[in-house]
Design a protein around this motif. Structure first.
Motif, PDB file in Angstrom:
ATOM      1  N   GLY A   1      49.541   5.035  77.313  1.00 18.35           N
ATOM      2  CA  GLY A   1      48.168   4.962  77.812  1.00 18.35           C
ATOM      3  C   GLY A   1      47.517   6.299  78.059  1.00 18.35           C
ATOM      4  N   VAL A   2      48.274   7.390  77.932  1.00 17.45           N
ATOM      5  CA  VAL A   2      47.692   8.695  78.231  1.00 17.45           C
ATOM      6  C   VAL A   2      47.882   9.606  77.010  1.00 17.45           C
ATOM      7  N   THR A   3      46.954  10.500  76.795  1.00  9.78           N
ATOM      8  CA  THR A   3      47.066  11.405  75.653  1.00  9.78           C
ATOM      9  C   THR A   3      48.381  12.179  75.718  1.00  9.78           C
ATOM     10  N   GLY A   4      49.079  12.232  74.600  1.00  4.89           N
ATOM     11  CA  GLY A   4      50.376  12.900  74.560  1.00  4.89           C
ATOM     12  C   GLY A   4      51.532  11.951  74.800  1.00  4.89           C
TER      13      GLY A   4
ATOM     14  N   MET B   1      53.569  10.799  71.705  1.00 10.68           N
ATOM     15  CA  MET B   1      54.385  11.935  71.272  1.00 10.68           C
ATOM     16  C   MET B   1      55.612  12.074  72.160  1.00 10.68           C
ATOM     17  N   GLU B   2      55.376  12.009  73.461  1.00 13.41           N
ATOM     18  CA  GLU B   2      56.476  12.174  74.410  1.00 13.41           C
ATOM     19  C   GLU B   2      57.502  11.054  74.246  1.00 13.41           C
ATOM     20  N   ALA B   3      57.016   9.832  74.142  1.00 10.03           N
ATOM     21  CA  ALA B   3      57.917   8.694  73.987  1.00 10.03           C
ATOM     22  C   ALA B   3      58.707   8.816  72.684  1.00 10.03           C
TER      23      ALA B   3
ATOM     24  N   LYS C   1      63.544  18.697  81.648  1.00  6.60           N
ATOM     25  CA  LYS C   1      63.942  18.247  82.970  1.00  6.60           C
ATOM     26  C   LYS C   1      63.323  16.884  83.256  1.00  6.60           C
ATOM     27  N   ASN C   2      64.187  15.953  83.665  1.00 11.90           N
ATOM     28  CA  ASN C   2      63.691  14.657  84.081  1.00 11.90           C
ATOM     29  C   ASN C   2      63.040  13.867  82.942  1.00 11.90           C
ATOM     30  N   LEU C   3      63.290  14.241  81.707  1.00  7.78           N
ATOM     31  CA  LEU C   3      62.688  13.618  80.518  1.00  7.78           C
ATOM     32  C   LEU C   3      61.180  13.886  80.405  1.00  7.78           C
ATOM     33  N   ASP C   4      60.642  14.710  81.276  1.00  6.04           N
ATOM     34  CA  ASP C   4      59.195  14.982  81.248  1.00  6.04           C
ATOM     35  C   ASP C   4      58.910  16.099  80.243  1.00  6.04           C
ATOM     36  N   ILE C   5      58.330  15.728  79.118  1.00  7.05           N
ATOM     37  CA  ILE C   5      58.058  16.740  78.091  1.00  7.05           C
ATOM     38  C   ILE C   5      56.694  17.365  78.389  1.00  7.05           C
ATOM     39  N   LEU C   6      56.698  18.295  79.312  1.00  6.20           N
ATOM     40  CA  LEU C   6      55.434  18.823  79.838  1.00  6.20           C
ATOM     41  C   LEU C   6      54.528  19.474  78.789  1.00  6.20           C
ATOM     42  N   PRO C   7      55.077  20.138  77.752  1.00  2.00           N
ATOM     43  CA  PRO C   7      54.162  20.796  76.803  1.00  2.00           C
ATOM     44  C   PRO C   7      53.183  19.841  76.122  1.00  2.00           C
ATOM     45  N   VAL C   8      53.512  18.558  75.994  1.00  2.00           N
ATOM     46  CA  VAL C   8      52.568  17.653  75.337  1.00  2.00           C
ATOM     47  C   VAL C   8      51.634  16.973  76.343  1.00  2.00           C
ATOM     48  N   ARG C   9      51.845  17.242  77.628  1.00  2.00           N
ATOM     49  CA  ARG C   9      50.969  16.636  78.643  1.00  2.00           C
ATOM     50  C   ARG C   9      49.750  17.505  78.899  1.00  2.00           C
ATOM     51  N   GLY C  10      48.790  16.944  79.606  1.00  2.00           N
ATOM     52  CA  GLY C  10      47.611  17.717  79.987  1.00  2.00           C
ATOM     53  C   GLY C  10      46.360  17.190  79.327  1.00  2.00           C
ATOM     54  N   MET C  11      45.218  17.843  79.624  1.00  2.00           N
ATOM     55  CA  MET C  11      43.944  17.358  79.125  1.00  2.00           C
ATOM     56  C   MET C  11      43.285  18.340  78.142  1.00  2.00           C
ATOM     57  N   GLU C  12      44.025  19.352  77.732  1.00  2.00           N
ATOM     58  CA  GLU C  12      43.527  20.260  76.695  1.00  2.00           C
ATOM     59  C   GLU C  12      43.225  19.425  75.443  1.00  2.00           C
TER      60      GLU C  12
ATOM     61  N   SER D   1      57.542  20.456  64.632  1.00  2.00           N
ATOM     62  CA  SER D   1      56.266  20.976  65.101  1.00  2.00           C
ATOM     63  C   SER D   1      55.303  19.811  65.309  1.00  2.00           C
ATOM     64  N   CYS D   2      54.786  19.691  66.535  1.00  2.00           N
ATOM     65  CA  CYS D   2      53.959  18.538  66.891  1.00  2.00           C
ATOM     66  C   CYS D   2      52.585  18.993  67.377  1.00  2.00           C
ATOM     67  N   ALA D   3      51.613  18.128  67.196  1.00  2.00           N
ATOM     68  CA  ALA D   3      50.282  18.392  67.760  1.00  2.00           C
ATOM     69  C   ALA D   3      49.732  17.104  68.337  1.00  2.00           C
ATOM     70  N   VAL D   4      48.928  17.268  69.371  1.00  2.00           N
ATOM     71  CA  VAL D   4      48.324  16.126  70.055  1.00  2.00           C
ATOM     72  C   VAL D   4      46.831  16.407  70.179  1.00  2.00           C
ATOM     73  N   ALA D   5      46.001  15.425  69.833  1.00  2.00           N
ATOM     74  CA  ALA D   5      44.567  15.584  70.045  1.00  2.00           C
ATOM     75  C   ALA D   5      44.003  14.306  70.639  1.00  2.00           C
ATOM     76  N   HIS D   6      43.019  14.450  71.488  1.00  2.00           N
ATOM     77  CA  HIS D   6      42.343  13.262  72.023  1.00  2.00           C
ATOM     78  C   HIS D   6      40.844  13.508  72.033  1.00  2.00           C
ATOM     79  N   GLY D   7      40.092  12.430  71.804  1.00  2.00           N
ATOM     80  CA  GLY D   7      38.662  12.572  71.562  1.00  2.00           C
ATOM     81  C   GLY D   7      38.491  12.898  70.087  1.00  2.00           C
ATOM     82  N   LEU D   8      37.618  12.188  69.408  1.00  2.00           N
ATOM     83  CA  LEU D   8      37.575  12.330  67.952  1.00  2.00           C
ATOM     84  C   LEU D   8      37.028  13.685  67.501  1.00  2.00           C
TER      85      LEU D   8
END
Lengths: 597, 388
Positions: free
Chosen positions: A430-433, A436-438, A455-466, A491-498
């Motif tokens: 439900g959240v951007t990234g 990818m994380e899953a 740590k803790n399975l939290d893949i922080l680099p793909v999180r956030g609102m950038e 190598s992965c990329a995440v984008a949100h908003g068209l």
């Protein structure tokens, strides 16, 4: 923004704000609310409705608070006689060209113009009615969105949304003067232009000119039909937003209460789209690994990489119109909603001893594009529509209110089984990234036999609102069958908003960016900022919903898709293995190149 | 000049003994600051109608730090009743070019553009031809500056400076929010001087003859002379360059047909001066400012029809983005029609006047703000003609 402070006064109260601040924001700091209509936090400033005009001492005319930066020594009055007269006149003018049939309007009760008219106690219309006698079109041909020109107040929020936030530009301003209107290319119906049905315009329309096409009555009819077994699935982002429709603050996690409410509404089985989100990870992850193997081991040059996700129907329609040459790069996986529908009418039906035609699948989505997706002709794996009706989070709120359910006092309850079990990985869809994380949580473990090294399975680099984010994960110590991946940096990329999606794809097209896997969500923030989510939605609210989704993930005992017991079960009992023939028949789809206008 | 006739002047169209390139060459020997001082000293105000001091505009733009700056000549002459710029561009285009070049040198721009009204496209071939020669001339005298033509598409609103920039940038012609003003962020977001055609010719002439000579003419608030576009019930329709400072009475004595009941000063967006106010109204910034349009109406004319025409014009030519202008114009138009028909009481005229006053303070740009000028002045002075 500059660090220099500017001193001014608002209604004779002094205030200091950073240079570049608008009068609107400066007044807000002093707790003076200046009414606005065309202004929206997510969009560039238009300054065209003029409802926010204020008096600047010494200026010849009033100034728009949303569009005017503060200056040293400025004296502002937000509620002087001139301001009040002008503001009331402007509201009256807007009402004179607005089809103010409020009690019959879909947006009744959540209309910014209605609220303003109420606040200013606009009584009998002073001005001549301009609605009748004008040729006004109601476009209801889209399965997702209804556009009613007679209610439009020309604030252009939708135009700015479609253009700058989404980079789609399906909506634009046409003609001038009294004929000026918001139009599509040559005035074609939304269903026949580049519109992606994302509904971001619907989420920002202050009035009822752009609304979702509602299927609430159809769903009630199905529930009330004794011959129908009505199954409901809920998307991950609904549980952290439904509260906003029912009087909660943004960011409340209400999964348990929502499930109870759905049961009380009369659905025969309350299940979770998160289950098929987990399933998606296995299908899509396998697809990615297969593509990588073909490219790296078989040296097959026809393999389309980078592979992109396919969960977001707005994104799918966008790429079909805008980058059709990249359709082979899109994962063939159906979205979780459609996977769920296909399985409900096959696997679920079989296990429950039901016929596909007797099952009605309803989904609750944060999305208006899902309504379109459910209507795509290729989405009929069982011979019947995978998903019969799609409701937005807002429509679910409406049903709960209509049923007279006191949501606040409900006990929590669990999803029904089977197809109700999910992991944290499914929730973060439900959240951007999140996809990818899953995917990384599962793929890494499948390939190496170890958990992702975060740590803790939290893949922080793909999180956030950038808007566009990149991450690299180095794969080391592979299991024997995945040896070819050893040492590779995925190598992965995440984008949100068209608009961001367009940027990212353009970079891929130019050859200036190289990835293996790309996640794209059509809406800002991902599904939690979807077009079907509660109004208003803005940056602050999206952040709160995101936090709630990550909390939900943390709180679940299972957080990796491949550990979902029901997912394991369905492969054992029914599908065989990921990307099996049966999977392909039910869970995968194909795409269509569409015109650029 | 209480009872004298308006003084005719010949500055704008004078070509004899003037070599525009030579004037540019001489002028650019002075420092930009000196030129700006000369302009400020002359008291020249924008001749498009708004009347912003030209020297200050140049100074503000010069003071901005930017590698790219632009000079734009606003030749989108769309105000009903105005046709002077067409005449100037037709007869003395080189003086316009030279004015642009001097401005460019002064503010530090390397590019000048002329935004030509869509309906004036017939002038384009000649202007382009002359521009080639002129640009060559500039090169010869060593000025790194060139001028190009741009064509509008017929929208009145594109004469509003920020809508003009939008149009030139290939976008929908809609006014921007101000600030920032063009001197800070104009065409392509760069510091820009945008001047009317006539203003640039006066600037050129001031550079040639000096501010003292210019200042001798006119009044304290309205220096110099002005080209008037005279139309309506007049035996002397056409273009006249006159010294500023005359009263409407003096003007009517010269140009009227003996039966003038009203003069619309400044085009559709200007104000209407009724006969009883001819004597007390000065044409200029101390009285009634004008971009040059003077429309004379004699007693055979219905002021209802005049106002109706103007309102139809604004209803159609509003860009439509801001509420007060888009809806306000329609309401004013429908309002006087309803009163005329008897569907609304005469008292409704007061509501409409209040509406016009709101438009004046709340509309986004000069178009919406100025609709109140003709409306209030005509309705107040010719109430009977509007109602009955």
């Amino acid at each position: 923004m500059s660090k220099y402070l500017v001193n001014l006064s608002v209604n004779d109260i002094p205030v200091s704000v950073p240079e570049g601040t608008t009068i609107l924001a400066a007044a807000k700091k002093l707790d003076f609310k200046i009414p606005t209509l065309c202004y929206h936090e997510d969009l560039c400033v238009a300054g065209n409705c003029r409802v926010c005009v204020v008096e600047q001492v010494g200026a010849r005319a009033l100034v728009a608070a949303c569009a005017t930066p503060v200056s040293e020594g400025m004296q502002i009055h937000t509620n002087s006689a001139t301001v009040r007269t002008a503001r009331k006149t402007i509201i009256e003018l807007l009402l004179s060209e607005h089809n103010a049939d409020c009690t019959k309007c879909y947006k009744n009760g959540n209309c910014e113009l209605q609220s303003l008219a109420h606040e200013y106690r606009v009584g009998e219309h002073v001005f001549i009615d301009l609605v009748n006698g004008k040729h006004r079109v109601i476009d209801d041909l889209s399965p997702s969105i209804i556009k009613d020109d007679s209610k439009c107040i020309r604030c252009q929020r939708c135009v700015r949304t479609c253009d700058e936030l989404q980079g789609v530009s399906a909506l634009t301003v046409a003609y001038k003067g009294d004929l000026q209107k918001i139009s599509t290319f040559l005035g074609h119906p939304l269903a026949e232009v580049v519109c992606t049905n994302c509904g971001q315009c619907v989420n920002r329309c202050p009035v009822g000119a752009l609304v979702e096409k509602t299927y609430v009555e159809e769903v009630w009819n199905a529930i009330n039909n004794p011959n129908k077994h009505v199954v409901v699935q809920t998307a991950p982002a609904v549980r952290v937003a439904i509260g906003e429709e029912l009087g909660y603050n943004p960011g409340e996690r209400l999964t348990g209460k929502m499930v109870t409410a759905l049961k009380r509404l009369g659905f025969d089985s309350v299940l979770d789209t998160d289950f098929t989100a987990d399933l998606t990870i296995l299908e899509e992850g396998t697809e990615l690994l297969t593509r990588l193997k073909r490219a790296l081991v078989d040296k097959d040059t026809r393999v389309a990489l980078p592979m992109t996700t396919s969960c977001s129907p707005g994104w799918i329609k966008f790429i079909e119109h805008t980058f059709p040459e990249f359709l082979p790069n899109v994962s063939t996986c159906k979205s979780p909603q459609q996977m769920f529908g296909a399985l409900a009418k096959t696997y679920y039906a079989q296990k429950k001893g039901l016929k596909a035609q007797d099952i009605c699948v309803v989904s609750i989505m944060p999305c208006t594009a899902k309504k379109y997706e459910a209507n795509r002709p290729e989405m009929r794996s069982s011979g019947y529509k995978d998903v019969d009706f799609v409701l937005t989070t807002r429509e679910l709120g409406m049903m709960i209110k209509q049923a007279g359910i006191n949501f606040h006092n409900l006990e929590d309850s669990q999803y029904d089984s089977f197809m109700g079990e999910s992991t944290g990985a499914g929730v973060i869809f439900g959240v951007t990234g999140g996809v990818m994380e899953a995917a990384l949580r599962t793929v890494y473990e499948v390939v190496t036999g170890r958990e992702v090294p975060f740590k803790n399975l939290d893949i922080l680099p793909v999180r956030g609102m950038e808007g566009v984010r990149e991450a690299k994960v180095k794969i080391e110590g592979c299991l024997p069958e995945w040896k070819f991946l050893d040492g590779i940096e995925v190598s992965c990329a995440v984008a949100h908003g068209l608009a961001n999606a367009r940027k990212l794809m353009q970079a891929v097209k130019d050859g200036s960016a190289h990835y293996h896997f790309i996640e794209i969500m059509a809406c800002p923030g991902g599904c939690l900022g979807g077009g079907g989510q509660p109004i208003p939605t803005n940056e602050e609210i999206r952040a709160k919903r995101a936090t709630a989704i990550y909390r939900e993930d943390e709180g679940l005992p299972l957080r990796k898709s491949h550990e979902n017991p029901e997912v394991k079960m369905i492969y054992e009992e029914y599908l065989g293995a990921p990307n099996s023939n049966k999977s392909h028949a039910l869970l995968h789809t194909h795409y269509l190149a569409r015109r650029r206008y | 000049m209480e009872n004298s006739r308006p003084k005719r002047v010949d500055i704008i169209f004078l070509m004899e003994g003037i070599d525009p390139i030579k004037v540019v060459e001489t002028t650019i020997k002075k420092s930009p600051d000196d030129i700006i001082l000369e302009m400020i000293d002359s008291g020249l105000k924008g001749r498009g109608g708004a009347g912003f001091p030209t020297g200050l505009k140049w100074k503000f733009t010069r003071n901005e730090e930017s590698y790219d700056k632009y000079v734009i000549c606003n030749a989108d002459e769309g105000e009903p009743g105005t046709f002077k710029d067409r005449e100037i561009l037709d007869r003395v285009p080189e003086k316009v070019f030279a004015g642009i070049a001097i401005c460019g040198y002064t503010i530090g721009a390397r590019e000048g553009l002329i935004y030509l009204r869509g309906e004036y496209n017939f002038l384009l071939p000649t202007l382009n031809e002359k521009l080639i020669l002129f640009n060559e001339g500039l090169k010869k005298i060593g000025l790194d500056f060139s001028i190009q033509m741009r064509s509008g598409s017929g929208a009145y609103i594109c004469g509003e400076e920020s809508a003009l920039f939008e149009s030139m940038e290939g976008k929908r012609g809609e006014p921007r929010n101000k600030p920032p003003f063009p001197t800070v962020a104009g065409y392509l977001g760069k510091p820009t001087v945008i001047n009317n055609v006539e203003t640039l010719v006066y600037a050129f002439m001031i550079a040639r003859i000096g501010s003292e000579k210019f200042k001798e003419m006119g009044t304290k608030d309205s220096r110099g002379s002005k080209v008037f576009s005279i139309s309506g019930d007049t035996p002397k329709a056409g273009i006249s360059e006159l010294e500023l400072g005359m009263t409407v009475q003096q003007f009517v004595d010269e140009f009227g047909d003996g039966d003038t009941k009203a003069v619309q000063v400044g085009g559709a967006s200007g104000g209407c001066v009724p006969r009883k106010m001819f004597q007390e109204t000065i044409i200029g910034y101390e009285g009634i400012p004008t971009g040059g349009s003077m429309m004379l109406f004699n007693s055979s004319r219905s002021m209802y029809n005049v106002l109706h025409d103007y309102l139809e014009f604004f209803t159609e030519e509003s860009c439509g983005q801001c509420t007060p202008c888009r809806v306000g114009c329609q309401q004013l138009l429908k309002g006087i029609e309803a009163i005329k028909r008897g569907d609304k009481s005469p008292g409704y005229l007061e509501d409409l006047k209040k509406l016009a006053k709101t438009m004046k303070v709340a509309a986004k740009c000069g178009l919406g703000q100025s609709v109140a000028n003709p409306f209030v002045s005509i309705v107040s002075n010719f109430k009977e003609e509007i109602i009955y």
